[in-house]
Motif scaffolding. Sequence first.
Motif, PDB file in Angstrom:
ATOM      1  N   GLY A 557      -9.120  20.193  22.033  1.00 27.99           N
ATOM      2  CA  GLY A 557      -7.790  20.748  21.833  1.00 27.99           C
ATOM      3  C   GLY A 557      -6.927  20.587  23.075  1.00 27.99           C
ATOM      4  N   TRP A 558      -7.519  20.823  24.258  1.00 29.56           N
ATOM      5  CA  TRP A 558      -6.785  20.636  25.521  1.00 29.56           C
ATOM      6  C   TRP A 558      -6.341  19.189  25.668  1.00 29.56           C
ATOM      7  N   VAL A 559      -7.238  18.246  25.320  1.00 26.09           N
ATOM      8  CA  VAL A 559      -6.892  16.826  25.416  1.00 26.09           C
ATOM      9  C   VAL A 559      -5.736  16.495  24.482  1.00 26.09           C
ATOM     10  N   LEU A 560      -5.767  17.009  23.267  1.00 25.30           N
ATOM     11  CA  LEU A 560      -4.688  16.724  22.325  1.00 25.30           C
ATOM     12  C   LEU A 560      -3.349  17.206  22.864  1.00 25.30           C
ATOM     13  N   LYS A 561      -3.359  18.345  23.536  1.00 20.87           N
ATOM     14  CA  LYS A 561      -2.113  18.891  24.063  1.00 20.87           C
ATOM     15  C   LYS A 561      -1.495  17.999  25.143  1.00 20.87           C
ATOM     16  N   GLN A 562      -2.298  17.133  25.772  1.00 18.10           N
ATOM     17  CA  GLN A 562      -1.754  16.218  26.777  1.00 18.10           C
ATOM     18  C   GLN A 562      -1.002  15.065  26.120  1.00 18.10           C
ATOM     19  N   PHE A 563      -1.195  14.912  24.827  1.00 10.52           N
ATOM     20  CA  PHE A 563      -0.558  13.823  24.094  1.00 10.52           C
ATOM     21  C   PHE A 563       0.095  14.417  22.832  1.00 10.52           C
ATOM     22  N   THR A 564       0.015  13.719  21.747  1.00  6.90           N
ATOM     23  CA  THR A 564       0.570  14.237  20.489  1.00  6.90           C
ATOM     24  C   THR A 564      -0.309  13.789  19.332  1.00  6.90           C
ATOM     25  N   PRO A 565      -0.271  14.490  18.204  1.00  5.55           N
ATOM     26  CA  PRO A 565      -1.006  14.018  17.030  1.00  5.55           C
ATOM     27  C   PRO A 565      -0.556  12.617  16.590  1.00  5.55           C
ATOM     28  N   GLU A 566       0.752  12.312  16.769  1.00  2.58           N
ATOM     29  CA  GLU A 566       1.253  10.978  16.407  1.00  2.58           C
ATOM     30  C   GLU A 566       0.574   9.896  17.248  1.00  2.58           C
ATOM     31  N   ALA A 567       0.343  10.196  18.532  1.00  5.24           N
ATOM     32  CA  ALA A 567      -0.309   9.216  19.402  1.00  5.24           C
ATOM     33  C   ALA A 567      -1.758   8.977  18.972  1.00  5.24           C
ATOM     34  N   VAL A 568      -2.437  10.030  18.540  1.00  5.53           N
ATOM     35  CA  VAL A 568      -3.814   9.883  18.056  1.00  5.53           C
ATOM     36  C   VAL A 568      -3.845   9.031  16.779  1.00  5.53           C
ATOM     37  N   ALA A 569      -2.920   9.304  15.852  1.00  2.00           N
ATOM     38  CA  ALA A 569      -2.858   8.528  14.613  1.00  2.00           C
ATOM     39  C   ALA A 569      -2.570   7.061  14.917  1.00  2.00           C
ATOM     40  N   HIS A 570      -1.698   6.811  15.885  1.00  3.00           N
ATOM     41  CA  HIS A 570      -1.375   5.427  16.259  1.00  3.00           C
ATOM     42  C   HIS A 570      -2.596   4.729  16.842  1.00  3.00           C
ATOM     43  N   MET A 571      -3.349   5.426  17.688  1.00  7.00           N
ATOM     44  CA  MET A 571      -4.566   4.831  18.257  1.00  7.00           C
ATOM     45  C   MET A 571      -5.574   4.532  17.153  1.00  7.00           C
ATOM     46  N   ALA A 572      -5.706   5.432  16.201  1.00  8.15           N
ATOM     47  CA  ALA A 572      -6.632   5.208  15.091  1.00  8.15           C
ATOM     48  C   ALA A 572      -6.237   3.966  14.300  1.00  8.15           C
ATOM     49  N   ARG A 573      -4.938   3.782  14.057  1.00 10.48           N
ATOM     50  CA  ARG A 573      -4.484   2.601  13.323  1.00 10.48           C
ATOM     51  C   ARG A 573      -4.772   1.323  14.116  1.00 10.48           C
ATOM     52  N   LYS A 574      -4.561   1.377  15.424  1.00 14.23           N
ATOM     53  CA  LYS A 574      -4.874   0.211  16.260  1.00 14.23           C
ATOM     54  C   LYS A 574      -6.340  -0.168  16.143  1.00 14.23           C
ATOM     55  N   MET A 575      -7.211   0.844  15.996  1.00 21.26           N
ATOM     56  CA  MET A 575      -8.649   0.598  15.942  1.00 21.26           C
ATOM     57  C   MET A 575      -9.144   0.324  14.521  1.00 21.26           C
ATOM     58  N   GLY A 576      -8.209   0.085  13.598  1.00 21.18           N
ATOM     59  CA  GLY A 576      -8.601  -0.387  12.271  1.00 21.18           C
ATOM     60  C   GLY A 576      -8.658   0.637  11.179  1.00 21.18           C
ATOM     61  N   ILE A 577      -8.278   1.874  11.453  1.00 24.45           N
ATOM     62  CA  ILE A 577      -8.299   2.903  10.414  1.00 24.45           C
ATOM     63  C   ILE A 577      -6.983   2.836   9.639  1.00 24.45           C
ATOM     64  N   THR A 578      -7.078   2.428   8.389  1.00 24.28           N
ATOM     65  CA  THR A 578      -5.878   2.246   7.568  1.00 24.28           C
ATOM     66  C   THR A 578      -5.603   3.441   6.662  1.00 24.28           C
ATOM     67  N   SER A 579      -6.565   4.342   6.488  1.00 25.46           N
ATOM     68  CA  SER A 579      -6.339   5.526   5.658  1.00 25.46           C
ATOM     69  C   SER A 579      -5.271   6.418   6.287  1.00 25.46           C
ATOM     70  N   HIS A 580      -4.569   7.126   5.433  1.00 28.12           N
ATOM     71  CA  HIS A 580      -3.477   7.975   5.921  1.00 28.12           C
ATOM     72  C   HIS A 580      -4.022   9.121   6.774  1.00 28.12           C
ATOM     73  N   MET A 581      -3.341   9.373   7.881  1.00 23.10           N
ATOM     74  CA  MET A 581      -3.704  10.481   8.764  1.00 23.10           C
ATOM     75  C   MET A 581      -2.439  11.278   9.059  1.00 23.10           C
ATOM     76  N   ASP A 582      -2.402  12.512   8.593  1.00 27.47           N
ATOM     77  CA  ASP A 582      -1.240  13.364   8.894  1.00 27.47           C
ATOM     78  C   ASP A 582      -1.196  13.660  10.386  1.00 27.47           C
TER      79      ASP A 582
END
Length: 778
Positions: A557-582
């Motif tokens: 949770g602390w790590v997420l606060k240093q960034f944003t949920p949008e940034a995590v979703a973007h990283m997931a898409r870069k790594m090949g995850i195509t399923s929708h992530m809110d």
Amino acid sequence: MIKKYRKSFIVFWGAFLLLVGGACLFFYLVAIGKLGFMPTFEELENPTSRFASEVYSGDGKMIGKYFRGNENRRYTDYDDIPENVLNALIATEDVRFYDHSGIDGRGLLRVIKGLLSGNTSSGGGSTISQQLAKMLFPRTPDQGFFGLVLQKFREWVIAVKLEKSYTKEEIITMYLNKFDFLHLAVGINSAAHIYFGVPTDSLRVEQAAMLVGMAKNPWLYNPVRFPGRATGRRNVVLGQMKKYGMITGALHDSLRTLPLEIHFQREDHKEGLGTYFREYLRLYMTAPRPEKGSPAYRRNREQYGLDSLAWENDPLYGWCNKNQKADGSCYDIYSDGLKIYTTLDSRVQRHAEEALLEHLGKTLQPEFEEENARKSNPPFSNDIPKTRADSIMSRAVQSSERFRSMQRAGLSVDSIRRSFDTPVKMSLFTFQGLKDTVMTPRDSLKYYKSILRAAFMVMEPRTGQVKAYVGGADFHYFMYDMVSTGKRQVGSTIKPILYTLAMQEGLDPCQKVLNVPQTFILPDGEPWTPRNSTREREGEMVTLKWGLANSVNNISGWVLKQFTPEAVAHMARKMGITSHMDPVPSIYLGAAEITVKEMVAAFAVFANKGVYNAPVLVTRVEDKYGNVLVHFQPESQEVITEATAYLMTNLLEEVVNKGTGRRLRYAYHLPNVMGGKTGTTQEHSDGWFIGITPALAGGVWVGAEDRDVHFQSLAKGQGAHMALPIWALFMQKLNADPSIRLEQNEFERPASFHQVVDCGEEEEEEEKGEEVIEEVLF
């Protein structure tokens, strides 16, 4: 004298010429199709020959076929047909095959003489060419006597035409490729595999004689149903081979005493190795062009977008419909005899299937059944209201094939529902085999909801090649593919992607933060504070590395606060995850529903130095003659730096060595270099484990069909207990297989990498039996 017999002479020769002329006219009318169907020249030059497409593993094993109806035919060239088969066929069916032009006059005279003398054992008069004509252009049912007679003459004409269009070798090749040996064994190649489990060129003399013996009447001389008759007919064929000097008398005498020794193995798309993989591949290669307004996409716009991208960018997706043969038609996977060479390794696949069944059948399912015996409304969790459970069962009844078929038959809903509460005889799946019982259909649906499901995929990070693909426990009973089709919440297996973002942006794994709960303000203004499953080291300063190894939500949770949920979703898409992530705070707890296939490919990036390889299923496709039609290459893209990838492998190794995955070391004693991550979702409905080694990446999901069916306790329901053991058993099997040499090197450290990864934390606490720290549920 001449005048005396002149009238008789004229009558005789007139009748003779009239008979000959009539016969010639008759055959002419037959030949031009005036007396019924007669194939055209083009149809004779290109007879319909449907050949099953064959699926091969990367190590050269044929693991399955695609065919329509009973057309399970494998193409065999004349040069590949053993001499034993040719000799047996000619000696028994047409000894003058190479001397006639389609019709054997001597054979016909022999048959006529036998009929006149009452000797019905004189044999048939049909040549191999005539029998081929009958197979290529089958008789229609209910022809009547005169229709059959006319059809016989028609086959004579076709046989003569075949002899003009083809060589003897081509005719006998077509015959042996066309003949139906029953049990989906169409053609000599399929028959050799199904009845004896050998390739065609390995058929022994007595085996070839048995198969040729079936040509007289495959049903009557079926070796599975009538082994005695089949043996007798085989010996007749051996006798014919002896008679015409094709085998010696001594060999004949020894072979006729041998038992049949068939090794019958039925071929079916629901049987054999890699059933889920083969079905997924079939659907993938035959996918139609996505149409936005089609019924398939009305309720799933996301899938339309994914399929549209696949159609444009993935050569394998819809390959049969995107590519055309020389005649302009699209390829037919069921009849064009394609040879599809996949990336699957038959040995790795077998180990993966065995590991999954071993853990589910011997450990997990018995534990679940023991727990169900104590539940108030099994198999549903005790915290599920009865009204909710009843609603789930009602939907299950209405969506069942039994309900739909009775509805199509016109039965009322009330009578259908009563039938679901009437006990009937049935066979149920168990991990130990089928179980015969008496049960109501409704209870059987509830029974199947109590069976735990699982999925497992393994790929090579460096090539993207999928080496094992297990979509479920048994394709007969659980056809839904949970590797590529089914999506479930991934729990804490998403956390390495969050940490990848952190490492890429410069955070250090040894950085210390305070282990306290993290509160997020949701869009509705309400605060939300995720909790941990334990309070171990709460309030202390701990490293990010320790936080990931023990899946501590406070730290993530602390790590997420240093960034944003949008940034995590973007990283997931870069790594090949195509399923929708809110892009919401719960993203770091794995609330998103993602496939096993996507998760494995994403984790493979760590072992592949930051390069993403889209999973590769097929290396090449050939036509039935062995001509290569297409080669497939992996779609590769660097998505994170090599340094970040190495950092992540180190963090994931810590999970295995000291964190939630440590039972791989102390319980399964695996010596392999590996990293991994466990995952457990809300109410422990889903258990995950994703593992990586320098050579392989693999992911396991375990759960029930419904999320309301799950273990009551975290101890049994966590990913470390449900999913991790399948990976562990799989690795044990690989290590014990002498034919497989797993790479045992460390994850390669980049030459320019100088960052400290040993955080100097206290030694791992003493292990306490089976206790394993696991992540909290969100």
